[in-house]
Design a protein around this motif. Sequence first.
Motif, PDB file in Angstrom:
ATOM      1  N   ALA A 233     -17.624 -12.021   8.129  1.00 33.05           N
ATOM      2  CA  ALA A 233     -16.439 -12.760   7.675  1.00 33.05           C
ATOM      3  C   ALA A 233     -16.797 -14.212   7.356  1.00 33.05           C
ATOM      4  CB  ALA A 233     -15.350 -12.698   8.737  1.00 33.05           C
ATOM      5  N   LEU A 234     -17.646 -14.822   8.207  1.00 31.58           N
ATOM      6  CA  LEU A 234     -18.074 -16.206   7.965  1.00 31.58           C
ATOM      7  C   LEU A 234     -18.929 -16.300   6.708  1.00 31.58           C
ATOM      8  CD1 LEU A 234     -18.961 -17.371  11.600  1.00 31.58           C
ATOM      9  CD2 LEU A 234     -17.003 -18.088  10.211  1.00 31.58           C
ATOM     10  N   ALA A 235     -19.747 -15.280   6.471  1.00 32.90           N
ATOM     11  CA  ALA A 235     -20.555 -15.259   5.245  1.00 32.90           C
ATOM     12  C   ALA A 235     -19.641 -15.189   4.026  1.00 32.90           C
ATOM     13  CB  ALA A 235     -21.512 -14.069   5.265  1.00 32.90           C
ATOM     14  N   PHE A 236     -18.578 -14.364   4.107  1.00 33.82           N
ATOM     15  CA  PHE A 236     -17.606 -14.293   3.018  1.00 33.82           C
ATOM     16  C   PHE A 236     -16.934 -15.663   2.802  1.00 33.82           C
ATOM     17  CE2 PHE A 236     -16.407  -9.516   2.627  1.00 33.82           C
ATOM     18  CZ  PHE A 236     -17.745  -9.215   2.460  1.00 33.82           C
ATOM     19  N   GLY A 237     -16.575 -16.302   3.933  1.00 30.99           N
ATOM     20  CA  GLY A 237     -15.974 -17.627   3.834  1.00 30.99           C
ATOM     21  C   GLY A 237     -16.918 -18.637   3.208  1.00 30.99           C
ATOM     22  N   GLY A 238     -18.203 -18.561   3.579  1.00 30.11           N
ATOM     23  CA  GLY A 238     -19.199 -19.450   2.979  1.00 30.11           C
ATOM     24  C   GLY A 238     -19.328 -19.215   1.489  1.00 30.11           C
ATOM     25  N   ALA A 239     -19.252 -17.945   1.085  1.00 33.77           N
ATOM     26  CA  ALA A 239     -19.330 -17.615  -0.341  1.00 33.77           C
ATOM     27  C   ALA A 239     -18.164 -18.231  -1.107  1.00 33.77           C
ATOM     28  CB  ALA A 239     -19.345 -16.099  -0.521  1.00 33.77           C
ATOM     29  N   VAL A 240     -16.967 -18.135  -0.533  1.00 23.87           N
ATOM     30  CA  VAL A 240     -15.786 -18.716  -1.190  1.00 23.87           C
ATOM     31  C   VAL A 240     -15.930 -20.231  -1.302  1.00 23.87           C
ATOM     32  CG1 VAL A 240     -13.298 -19.107  -0.971  1.00 23.87           C
ATOM     33  CG2 VAL A 240     -14.242 -16.855  -0.477  1.00 23.87           C
ATOM     34  N   CYS A 241     -16.441 -20.866  -0.251  1.00 17.23           N
ATOM     35  CA  CYS A 241     -16.631 -22.328  -0.279  1.00 17.23           C
ATOM     36  C   CYS A 241     -17.638 -22.731  -1.351  1.00 17.23           C
ATOM     37  CB  CYS A 241     -17.106 -22.828   1.087  1.00 17.23           C
ATOM     38  SG  CYS A 241     -15.835 -22.772   2.361  1.00 17.23           S
ATOM     39  N   ASN A 247     -17.369 -24.680  -8.710  1.00 16.81           N
ATOM     40  CA  ASN A 247     -16.431 -24.651  -9.832  1.00 16.81           C
ATOM     41  C   ASN A 247     -15.604 -25.928  -9.926  1.00 16.81           C
ATOM     42  OD1 ASN A 247     -16.445 -22.005 -11.422  1.00 16.81           O
ATOM     43  ND2 ASN A 247     -16.582 -21.288  -9.313  1.00 16.81           N
ATOM     44  N   PHE A 248     -15.356 -26.585  -8.796  1.00 22.02           N
ATOM     45  CA  PHE A 248     -14.689 -27.886  -8.853  1.00 22.02           C
ATOM     46  C   PHE A 248     -15.587 -28.890  -9.569  1.00 22.02           C
ATOM     47  CE2 PHE A 248     -14.026 -32.119  -6.930  1.00 22.02           C
ATOM     48  CZ  PHE A 248     -12.734 -32.359  -7.391  1.00 22.02           C
ATOM     49  N   TYR A 249     -16.866 -28.869  -9.221  1.00 26.38           N
ATOM     50  CA  TYR A 249     -17.825 -29.771  -9.879  1.00 26.38           C
ATOM     51  C   TYR A 249     -17.847 -29.539 -11.388  1.00 26.38           C
ATOM     52  CZ  TYR A 249     -22.259 -31.928 -11.184  1.00 26.38           C
ATOM     53  OH  TYR A 249     -23.223 -32.686 -11.805  1.00 26.38           O
ATOM     54  N   VAL A 250     -17.978 -28.277 -11.777  1.00 26.45           N
ATOM     55  CA  VAL A 250     -18.060 -27.952 -13.205  1.00 26.45           C
ATOM     56  C   VAL A 250     -16.743 -28.260 -13.921  1.00 26.45           C
ATOM     57  CG1 VAL A 250     -18.369 -26.077 -14.864  1.00 26.45           C
ATOM     58  CG2 VAL A 250     -19.842 -26.212 -12.864  1.00 26.45           C
ATOM     59  N   SER A 251     -15.612 -27.992 -13.247  1.00 28.05           N
ATOM     60  CA  SER A 251     -14.312 -28.236 -13.886  1.00 28.05           C
ATOM     61  C   SER A 251     -14.110 -29.717 -14.177  1.00 28.05           C
ATOM     62  CB  SER A 251     -13.176 -27.711 -12.999  1.00 28.05           C
ATOM     63  OG  SER A 251     -13.031 -28.489 -11.825  1.00 28.05           O
ATOM     64  N   VAL A 252     -14.621 -30.578 -13.294  1.00 24.49           N
ATOM     65  CA  VAL A 252     -14.504 -32.024 -13.514  1.00 24.49           C
ATOM     66  C   VAL A 252     -15.516 -32.496 -14.541  1.00 24.49           C
ATOM     67  CG1 VAL A 252     -14.766 -34.307 -12.443  1.00 24.49           C
ATOM     68  CG2 VAL A 252     -13.546 -32.491 -11.229  1.00 24.49           C
TER      69      VAL A 252
END
Length: 291
Positions: A233-241, A247-252
């Motif tokens: 579950a933590l690995a999944f959370g890390g993937a989402v982060c 994507n925030f970096y690229v979007s800006v």
Amino acid sequence: MKGFKGITAADVLGFQKNELTEHYIYKTLAGRTTGIRNRRILSQIADDELRHYNVWKSYTRQDVEPGRMRIWFYTMISSLLGLTFGLKLMEKAEKYAYSAYKELPESFHEARAIVEDEEEHEQALLGMLDEERLRYTGSVVLGLNDALVELMGVLAGLTFAFQNSRFVALTGVLTGFAAALSMAASEYLSTKAEAGTKSPLRAALYTGLAYILTVIVLISPFLLVSSLFIALALAFGGAVCIIALFNFYVSVAQDVNFRTRFFEMVGLSFGVALLSFLAGMAARAIFGIEV
């Protein structure tokens, strides 16, 4: 304050402080920027911001101090994540100020001129910036996507096939390291075959590093947490982060839609993980694997 309907003295002092703060940010970045053209544009924008400050000062008749924390924040962000990202992030954060300027009475011609200057600044920034790290965004995307899709699938499959966190971590490290080298080599050959300005070696380095860093984030929970399913579950959370931050970096930096890219990458990564999850359960049942 005379001449400002619905605008308080505090609002105008805020405009004044904002312009002075941006003057110092652009001036600092101009001093750190390599390239005569970029330095000249940033210096010109810094001079314009100081002129805007003096326009507001002519109304308030007061001196203000710049926002020291904002100066530090944006210069630090620009140093760490690139000039393009830092400046565009600042421009996005200041949209509210420009909209406030547009609400001023039409008789206040200086505000209209300031708005026009700010729009020119944005166009100048869009045209001037060509950073190496943005030219290699595709290589980073390749490393991140492959690491997330492949490794999340491997981790999910191994978790339900073997149910041993150490074994899952070891297999993930070996798989991830081998895949990172393979992806870097593939990117090197692909970039070399293309007619472009990118360096094949640097493209391979960006791809490999993105892959390895993703592997580290995804594998760490299996080494630090005793419960196998909490680690997954933590690995999944890390993937989402990872997906969200990138994507925030690229979007800006590249003015693309954050939400579309984010959900696309999340859906792809977790879709593969779900299929691997089911394959792992099937393999364990069919082959009678017990660890």
